[in-house]
Enzyme design. Structure first.
Site, mmCIF file in Angstrom:
data_model
loop_
_atom_site.group_PDB
_atom_site.id
_atom_site.type_symbol
_atom_site.label_atom_id
_atom_site.label_comp_id
_atom_site.label_asym_id
_atom_site.label_seq_id
_atom_site.Cartn_x
_atom_site.Cartn_y
_atom_site.Cartn_z
ATOM 1 N N GLY A 15 0.810 -1.210 0.000
ATOM 2 C CA GLY A 15 0.000 0.000 0.000
ATOM 3 C C GLY A 15 0.844 1.260 0.000
ATOM 4 N N ARG A 16 0.183 2.407 -0.073
ATOM 5 C CA ARG A 16 0.890 3.688 -0.111
ATOM 6 C C ARG A 16 1.778 3.879 1.109
ATOM 7 N NH1 ARG A 16 -2.771 8.371 -2.737
ATOM 8 N NH2 ARG A 16 -3.835 7.172 -4.351
ATOM 9 N N MET A 17 1.206 3.654 2.285
ATOM 10 C CA MET A 17 1.975 3.819 3.507
ATOM 11 C C MET A 17 3.053 2.760 3.617
ATOM 12 S SD MET A 17 1.575 6.390 5.438
ATOM 13 C CE MET A 17 2.452 5.625 6.790
ATOM 14 N N GLY A 79 -1.599 0.984 12.554
ATOM 15 C CA GLY A 79 -1.848 2.267 11.917
ATOM 16 C C GLY A 79 -3.073 2.257 11.036
ATOM 17 N N ALA A 103 -2.790 3.998 17.059
ATOM 18 C CA ALA A 103 -2.962 5.436 16.846
ATOM 19 C C ALA A 103 -3.704 5.695 15.545
ATOM 20 C CB ALA A 103 -1.602 6.131 16.802
ATOM 21 N N ASN A 105 -3.305 8.477 14.016
ATOM 22 C CA ASN A 105 -2.394 9.308 13.242
ATOM 23 C C ASN A 105 -1.029 9.315 13.925
ATOM 24 O OD1 ASN A 105 -1.061 11.718 12.069
ATOM 25 N ND2 ASN A 105 -3.059 12.026 11.099
ATOM 26 N N HIS A 136 -9.050 14.423 2.546
ATOM 27 C CA HIS A 136 -8.057 13.416 2.167
ATOM 28 C C HIS A 136 -8.176 13.112 0.675
ATOM 29 C CE1 HIS A 136 -7.961 12.601 6.532
ATOM 30 N NE2 HIS A 136 -6.749 12.148 6.302
ATOM 31 N N HIS A 137 -7.221 12.359 0.183
ATOM 32 C CA HIS A 137 -7.228 11.942 -1.224
ATOM 33 C C HIS A 137 -8.459 11.080 -1.524
ATOM 34 C CE1 HIS A 137 -5.865 7.905 0.026
ATOM 35 N NE2 HIS A 137 -5.110 8.564 0.898
ATOM 36 N N LYS A 140 -9.013 7.320 -0.221
ATOM 37 C CA LYS A 140 -9.179 6.952 1.192
ATOM 38 C C LYS A 140 -10.581 6.411 1.410
ATOM 39 C CE LYS A 140 -8.433 8.527 5.936
ATOM 40 N NZ LYS A 140 -7.594 7.358 6.243
ATOM 41 N N THR A 147 -8.437 10.065 12.263
ATOM 42 C CA THR A 147 -7.964 11.277 12.929
ATOM 43 C C THR A 147 -9.124 12.193 13.292
ATOM 44 O OG1 THR A 147 -5.877 11.154 11.707
ATOM 45 C CG2 THR A 147 -6.448 13.288 12.694
#
Length: 229
Positions: A15-17, A79, A103, A105, A136-137, A140, A147
């Protein structure tokens, strides 16, 4: 890999992250990505030889992740957002036996925003109405974001209310993440805003959390614990 490196299993590596974390880890001698998992891969098999698992996959994978971490006694950094109430309860149950960093964020700036939001809500009182706008993009999936939900929880807790905080969620373009808390009172308006320019701030926070959580006693931790807020 140095013997002192924290060994990381990265779940959601494609994924992106995940890709951002992999790139940043290459320049961090204290971290070693020893295994990567994505949809269809066996998490249990990869969990054996790590110190901590970092999850940026999908909320529905959390049951398998927690089960594998419990089986092998590994720390977790979660995350992924968008968990159901039942899935959150599963995480809380696992935290009775494992150190889990959970979390919405990982940005240092956003976690300072949480703190500032709480202080502002306490100081301004009930004469000021509060609302949240987040962008957000367009890819998402969860809206409101994790958040934004955390900000709403901070506001409700600080004001000791049960009423829902209005949240406006916008999904457009390639926006990494923007969050604004607006306090509107008689004749004045206060806005607290955080804008993320790069996913690297979240990835750096996740790697920091991964190094911090190893060796901690069982419990549920957040970036607020790391920052001492």
């Amino acid at each position: 890999m140095k013997s002192s490196s924290v060994r990381v299993l990265l779940v959601g590596a494609a994924g992106r992250m995940g890709k951002t974390i992999v790139e940043l880890a290459k320049a961090d001698s204290a971290i070693a990505i020893t295994a990567q998992c994505d949809l269809g891969d066996s998490i249990e098999a990869a969990m054996k030889n790590c110190d901590v698992a970092i999850d940026f996959s999908h909320a529905d994978a959390i049951e398998e992740i927690c089960r594998a971490a419990l089986q092998h006694g590994k720390s977790l950094v979660i995350g992924t957002t968008g968990h159901s109430q039942q899935q959150r309860q599963l995480i809380e149950e696992a935290a009775r036996f494992l150190p889990i960093f959970f979390a919405s964020n990982f940005s240092v700036g956003v976690n300072v925003l949480f703190w500032l939001t709480r202080k502002a809500a306490e100081l301004l009182g009930h004469d000021f109405n509060a609302e949240i706008i987040e962008t957000h993009h367009k890819m998402k999936k969860d809206a409101p974001s994790g958040t934004a939900k955390t900000l709403a929880h901070v506001l409700k807790t600080a004001r000791k209310i049960q009423d829902e905080i209005p949240i406006q969620s916008i999904r457009e373009g390639e926006v990494v993440g923007e969050h604004t808390v607006i306090f509107t009172g008689p004749g004045e308006r206060l806005e607290l805003t955080h804008r993320a320019a790069s996913r690297e701030i979240f990835a750096r926070g996740a790697l920091r959390a991964g190094k911090w959580i190893v060796g901690k006693p069982p419990g549920l931790y957040s970036m607020q614990d790391v920052l001492g807020l």
